[in-house]
Enzyme design. Sequence first.
Site, short mmCIF file in Angstrom:
data_model
loop_
_atom_site.label_atom_id
_atom_site.label_comp_id
_atom_site.label_asym_id
_atom_site.label_seq_id
_atom_site.Cartn_x
_atom_site.Cartn_y
_atom_site.Cartn_z
N LYS A 95 0.84 -1.20 0.00
CA LYS A 95 0.00 0.00 0.00
C LYS A 95 0.87 1.25 0.00
O LYS A 95 2.06 1.21 0.33
CB LYS A 95 -0.91 -0.01 1.23
N TYR A 111 14.84 30.94 8.82
CA TYR A 111 13.64 31.60 9.31
C TYR A 111 13.62 31.63 10.84
O TYR A 111 13.90 30.63 11.50
CB TYR A 111 12.39 30.87 8.82
#
Length: 395
Positions: free
Chosen positions: A44, A265
């Site tokens: 999956k 940042y």
Amino acid sequence: MTPSPAAVEAAGSIPTLVIDTTAVTANVRTIGSATDGEVMAVVKADAFGHGTVAVAKASLAGGATRFGVTTLAEALDLRAAGFTERILSWLNPLDADFAAAAAHGIEVAVPGLAHLAAVRAAPGLRVHLQLDTGMARDGASPEEWVALCREARAAEAAGLLSVVGVMGHLPCADRPGHPANDAGRARFAWGLQTAHDLGLRPADHHLAATAATLSDPLSHHTMSRIGAGLVGIDESHTARLRPALTLTAPLVQVREVAAGTSVGYGHSWQAPRDTRLGLLALGYADGLPRLASNRAEVLVGGRRRPVVGRISMDMTIVDLGEADGPDAPREGDLATVFGPGDAGEPTAAEWAGWAETLEHEIVTGLGPRLHRITVGEPPATPNRPTLTPKTIGIR
């Protein structure tokens, strides 16, 4: 295994993910040796971000006999790729195309009476009744189980479907000996007995996933579902599995900065000394978790170097240290973000620790911008006959 020279050369130019399918094959063999039952390879989510087709082939080479997926779309993709092995899909809405599942020989999980009514409308389906064994997630509750088994037996007697399996899932298999697993095994045994008492004779009984297969023999039945273990993740920490991914990126810029320079940042990191910073052109858009900022490390020039400043969407900064000279890291040098750990590089498990998450999230979250190279791929899937329900490999 060591990537080929061509793979190494390609990896040197752009952020690259190398998928080692020989690791997948070896992991399946290791896990398969822990059980007498069949191994279902759960591919999956693009085989946990490793590539469905490549991992499916490698799993078969290791001894897996069939596949598990969540959605019918994933199952149909496997059929389109030429795989004729049995496939089970276990997470579908009520309006899923169950007729397509029947036409392509895809087995489906039935987690309750509403889904049973939906699959009855697509005659010929092979189904696995799904029991909630302690997670309050998917699967029928114990209160609904008796009615589900009774109605499924009636549908089977009417020739509308075949009940070929009963399945469950343990809630705490990553913690061997946890009492919730004892309760889950007991509920599953009750569910099997109830199904038998109501006239069902499913050949497949499966409860264990990777961790339980490796650490809890009492949970073994006719089959185990192996997903994360295919790619080297063992939450039970009881086996030596091999991670199948290596993520590399070149230093695209190196600069000297003075002590006290703030980076990234929010200026969350300041250089404690004069140093050299390296820029990697990948960030959280590529799957690096932002929470690992100022915690993570990468391997550059044979040494681990700390990630400094905030990981941004496209960029990650690494503190390369003060050293200069012929051996100092320079622009174009390769950083190994994570890998199996053979050369001292961090592993995905370490990144998961730095990000306060689990390895599954790290490997499935890797973004589409990464260049992908598959090494050690098994021979191509042989030519197969045209797929019809009669030619699909159902036992």
